[in-house]
Design an enzyme around this catalytic site. Structure first.
Site, PDB file in Angstrom:
ATOM      1  N   GLY A   1      38.900  46.785  36.830  1.00 14.86           N
ATOM      2  CA  GLY A   1      39.300  45.249  36.451  1.00 14.86           C
ATOM      3  C   GLY A   1      40.672  45.052  36.798  1.00 14.86           C
ATOM      4  CB  CYS A   2      42.243  42.163  38.091  1.00 13.99           C
ATOM      5  SG  CYS A   2      41.603  40.747  37.006  1.00 13.99           S
ATOM      6  CG  PHE A   3      44.380  41.274  33.002  1.00 16.40           C
ATOM      7  CD1 PHE A   3      45.763  40.972  33.277  1.00 16.40           C
ATOM      8  CD2 PHE A   3      43.832  40.077  32.679  1.00 16.40           C
ATOM      9  CE1 PHE A   3      46.426  39.757  33.153  1.00 16.40           C
ATOM     10  CE2 PHE A   3      44.281  39.151  32.590  1.00 16.40           C
ATOM     11  CZ  PHE A   3      45.538  38.621  32.771  1.00 16.40           C
TER      12      PHE A   3
END
Length: 324
Positions: free
Chosen positions: A134-136
């Site tokens: 995921g990005c976070f």
């Protein structure tokens, strides 16, 4: 040439993949699948590609491509793979959260490897199925992994991160449309964000017992990028902290330490992660910045593809941001 397929090509991550793969010297786009735009030109969803490609979206899937990228909403990749039995030779790179956690990594005999190259490079090189982070999760793991490797995450960690509106996907929502998002900042999912699961699993691969993570995600009034600030108690000197990070990332192609405070603009439209360290009394502040659609999604997916096919890790990904 590596024949590639994209599932869910009309969204932001699908669009980024199209742009990267069109300019990648070792790839050829075989098809771009979309349930909502089949038969329409790709430029109807991505008008910036006008004059660059005549590709059309299709409702057909070639089950024998060399690699397929799944750019579907969370929970939809599982259903899609149940309905489409790709060749055993096809590499599958999934950008959803369906297979990221250990408990979900085995799907119908396909063992998905967590695709964070700075942590699992050798595993990725020998994998056929990738769960893209995921990005976070990417921004936060890259900020904390060097400390976990040295068993230095003994105390609680406070994380504040702000992301652009593209992180919410292409479909407008109550908190992503212009009138609400512009000139506005807000938090969401405080302390419970879904990326905490994969973050903790990666940290625990180094340090079994870490301090608790207190993560506050924020919506920013910009379109792309993530700036994360993480801080925790650290008894060593700033010089020792810097050496820990420099040693950890000495062979990393896209993650770099900055001696000066960093800002979001220097990484947007790149596959880079920049990290800066600052010490105040006994607190270490780690700032990390990435582009959520590139290093946080499509760019990292192509980075993983490069590793699997024995290509240069940065092939097709030498993207350069303009600071202004």
């Amino acid at each position: 040439m590596i024949k590639t397929g994209i599932i869910g090509g009309s969204g932001y991550t699908g669009g980024e993949l199209i742009r990267i793969l069109l300019n990648h010297p070792a790839t050829e786009i075989d098809f771009v699948f979309s349930t909502t735009r089949a038969g329409k030109k790709v430029t109807t969803a991505h008008p910036d590609l006008l004059g660059i490609t005549d590709l059309e979206f299709t409702g057909d899937v070639n089950l024998n491509v060399n690699v397929v990228f799944l750019c579907l909403g969370h929970g939809n990749s599982t259903a899609f793979l149940k309905a489409h039995d790709f060749s055993s030779d096809t590499v599958i790179i999934d950008l959803s959260n369906d297979f990221r956690l250990h408990a979900d990594a085995d799907f119908n005999g396909k063992q998905f490897v967590y695709g964070l190259p700075e942590l699992f490079k050798s595993d990725i090189e020998n994998a056929k199925y990738i769960a893209n982070p995921g990005c976070f999760a990417t921004a936060i793991q890259l900020a904390l992994l060097p400390l976990a490797k040295e068993n230095l995450l003994e105390n609680e960690v406070h994380i504040n991160a702000v992301t652009g509106s593209t992180g919410a996907g292409v479909s407008p929502s109550a908190t992503s449309h212009f009138s609400w998002r512009n000139n506005n900042v807000s938090w969401y999912k405080p302390f419970t964000h879904q990326h905490l699961g994969e973050i903790n699993e990666s940290l625990h691969s180094f340090q079994e017992n870490t301090g608790k993570l207190f993560f506050m995600p924020n919506r920013g009034n910009f379109t792309r990028g993530i700036l994360a600030t993480s801080y925790t108690k650290f008894d060593g000197s700033i010089a020792e902290a810097k050496k820990t990070y420099e040693d950890f990332y000495k062979d990393a192609v896209f993650t770099h330490m900055s001696q000066e405070p960093i800002n979001l603009k220097q990484v947007v439209n790149t596959n880079q992660c920049h990290i800066h360290l600052h010490k105040h009394e006994d607190i270490l502040l780690i700032t990390s910045a990435i582009d959520n659609l590139l290093k946080g999604a499509s760019g990292q997916a192509v980075q993983n593809m490069n590793l699997i096919f024995g290509l240069e890790e940065n092939l097709g990904l030498n993207l350069k941001a303009g600071v202004f």
